[in-house]
Scaffold this motif. Sequence first.
Motif, PDB file in Angstrom:
ATOM      1  N   PRO A 180       0.718  -1.323  -0.077  1.00  0.00           N
ATOM      2  CA  PRO A 180      -0.213   0.148  -0.053  1.00  0.00           C
ATOM      3  C   PRO A 180       0.720   1.248  -0.040  1.00  0.00           C
ATOM      4  O   PRO A 180       0.486   2.424  -0.364  1.00  0.00           O
ATOM      5  CB  PRO A 180      -0.849  -0.022   1.298  1.00  0.00           C
ATOM      6  N   ASP A 181       1.975   1.265   0.719  1.00  0.00           N
ATOM      7  CA  ASP A 181       2.798   2.381   0.669  1.00  0.00           C
ATOM      8  C   ASP A 181       3.254   3.077  -1.066  1.00  0.00           C
ATOM      9  O   ASP A 181       3.553   4.126  -1.108  1.00  0.00           O
ATOM     10  CB  ASP A 181       4.113   2.106   1.362  1.00  0.00           C
ATOM     11  N   LEU A 182       3.031   2.083  -1.923  1.00  0.00           N
ATOM     12  CA  LEU A 182       3.403   2.367  -3.266  1.00  0.00           C
ATOM     13  C   LEU A 182       2.447   3.196  -3.698  1.00  0.00           C
ATOM     14  O   LEU A 182       2.371   4.108  -4.622  1.00  0.00           O
ATOM     15  CB  LEU A 182       3.478   1.080  -4.253  1.00  0.00           C
ATOM     16  N   ALA A 183       1.074   3.253  -3.234  1.00  0.00           N
ATOM     17  CA  ALA A 183       0.076   4.203  -3.372  1.00  0.00           C
ATOM     18  C   ALA A 183      -0.315   5.276  -2.589  1.00  0.00           C
ATOM     19  O   ALA A 183      -1.166   5.918  -2.634  1.00  0.00           O
ATOM     20  CB  ALA A 183      -1.344   3.464  -3.758  1.00  0.00           C
ATOM     21  N   LEU A 185       1.602  -0.498 -10.641  1.00  0.00           N
ATOM     22  CA  LEU A 185       2.330  -0.471  -9.423  1.00  0.00           C
ATOM     23  C   LEU A 185       3.035  -1.521  -8.887  1.00  0.00           C
ATOM     24  O   LEU A 185       3.847  -1.609  -8.476  1.00  0.00           O
ATOM     25  CB  LEU A 185       1.031  -0.240  -8.315  1.00  0.00           C
ATOM     26  N   HIS A 186       2.535  -2.600  -9.399  1.00  0.00           N
ATOM     27  CA  HIS A 186       3.028  -4.048  -9.221  1.00  0.00           C
ATOM     28  C   HIS A 186       2.443  -5.080 -10.249  1.00  0.00           C
ATOM     29  O   HIS A 186       1.333  -4.949 -10.667  1.00  0.00           O
ATOM     30  CB  HIS A 186       2.750  -4.392  -7.931  1.00  0.00           C
ATOM     31  N   TRP A 228      -1.190  -4.703 -10.783  1.00  0.00           N
ATOM     32  CA  TRP A 228      -2.018  -3.721  -9.987  1.00  0.00           C
ATOM     33  C   TRP A 228      -1.865  -2.352 -10.603  1.00  0.00           C
ATOM     34  O   TRP A 228      -0.578  -2.052 -10.830  1.00  0.00           O
ATOM     35  CB  TRP A 228      -1.502  -3.512  -8.513  1.00  0.00           C
ATOM     36  N   LEU A 229      -2.923  -1.821 -11.134  1.00  0.00           N
ATOM     37  CA  LEU A 229      -3.021  -0.388 -11.833  1.00  0.00           C
ATOM     38  C   LEU A 229      -3.620   0.570 -11.098  1.00  0.00           C
ATOM     39  O   LEU A 229      -4.545   0.307 -10.309  1.00  0.00           O
ATOM     40  CB  LEU A 229      -3.771  -0.752 -13.116  1.00  0.00           C
ATOM     41  N   HIS A 230      -3.035   1.715 -11.040  1.00  0.00           N
ATOM     42  CA  HIS A 230      -3.561   3.101 -10.553  1.00  0.00           C
ATOM     43  C   HIS A 230      -4.115   3.765 -11.778  1.00  0.00           C
ATOM     44  O   HIS A 230      -3.629   3.943 -12.675  1.00  0.00           O
ATOM     45  CB  HIS A 230      -2.651   3.726  -9.950  1.00  0.00           C
TER      46      HIS A 230
END
Length: 340
Positions: free
Chosen positions: A255-258, A294-295, A310-312
Amino acid sequence: MIVLRNISKIFNHGSAPITAVDDVNLSIEQGQIYGIIGYSGAGKSTLIRLLNGLEKPTSGSVLVNGQDISAARGEALRQARLKISMVFQHFNLLWSRTVSENIAFSMQIAGTPKAQIKARVAELVDLVGLTGRENAYPAQLSGGQKQRVGIARALANSPDVLLCDEATSALDPQTTDQILDLLLDINRKFKLTIVLITHEMHVVRKICDRVAVMENGRVVEEGEVLNVFTHPQQPITRQFVRQVSQYAEEEAFNPDLAAGLDGNIIKLTFVGLSTHQPVVGELTLRYGLPFNILHGKMTQTAHGVFGQLWLHVVATPEQLTSIVNDLQLHDIDTEVVKYA
């Protein structure tokens, strides 16, 4: 091929009975490589001993090729065991016998003619890749070579079922892969049914068709390996999946990536051919939106590739609904894990 019906095994040691296997039902088809995975104390080693009659169930039945192994006694049980061989974690070789003599041992006990034994030993030595080591003693072999002898010995009487009890857990990763490749080759050549007991999900991922997950004597999850990897239902199954793929959400996506990102996070799960689709590019062109990866990771199993991404993206609710629908039309499982 193998059917377990309401199998339970209770040991009455000391003041309190111990339930090692608790009402297990399983069906294993001819020619499958079937994994049974669990941590120490889960009951998997007791279960495999029930398959070859080394233990008798407290209740239930074990059918192998239509024969009730749990009810067999005497000569009937001995004949049944000739067709159900086992490979052990610590090899269980006869240290005073050579490679050839270890392989020949079970055939000698079965009363096979000498000429037939000699020919069969030569065939098996070649099959498991030990040509040139026929006259070596176990103390002169590496761990992988010892297990190759164990596999050859188990195949000597042409069994219908091969049971592997933690057969690779004493080996290093490279040797483990070599032994798994050998088992897969044997399965494909002879259509041999293989049941693997393990606590390593890598073993299951690499060669198994189906897997049963055991905990506290019970099967808590069962299914095709690809489905279990992509959609683990139980906490213990998710722990095992993390061993090789780190796909549980809390580890696969940090979650820190986001942190500080506005917008939505979408988790995509790909299976088979969908892993080769240019999904991110198509979404960008279709919606005119920037998609930030993201990953992501892909993993190979015996029955195909699966992956997760995982996309943002910053999108309106209407756009987000349309994006999810488009992905699902391409047979990509989609989950919005964070809404704007």
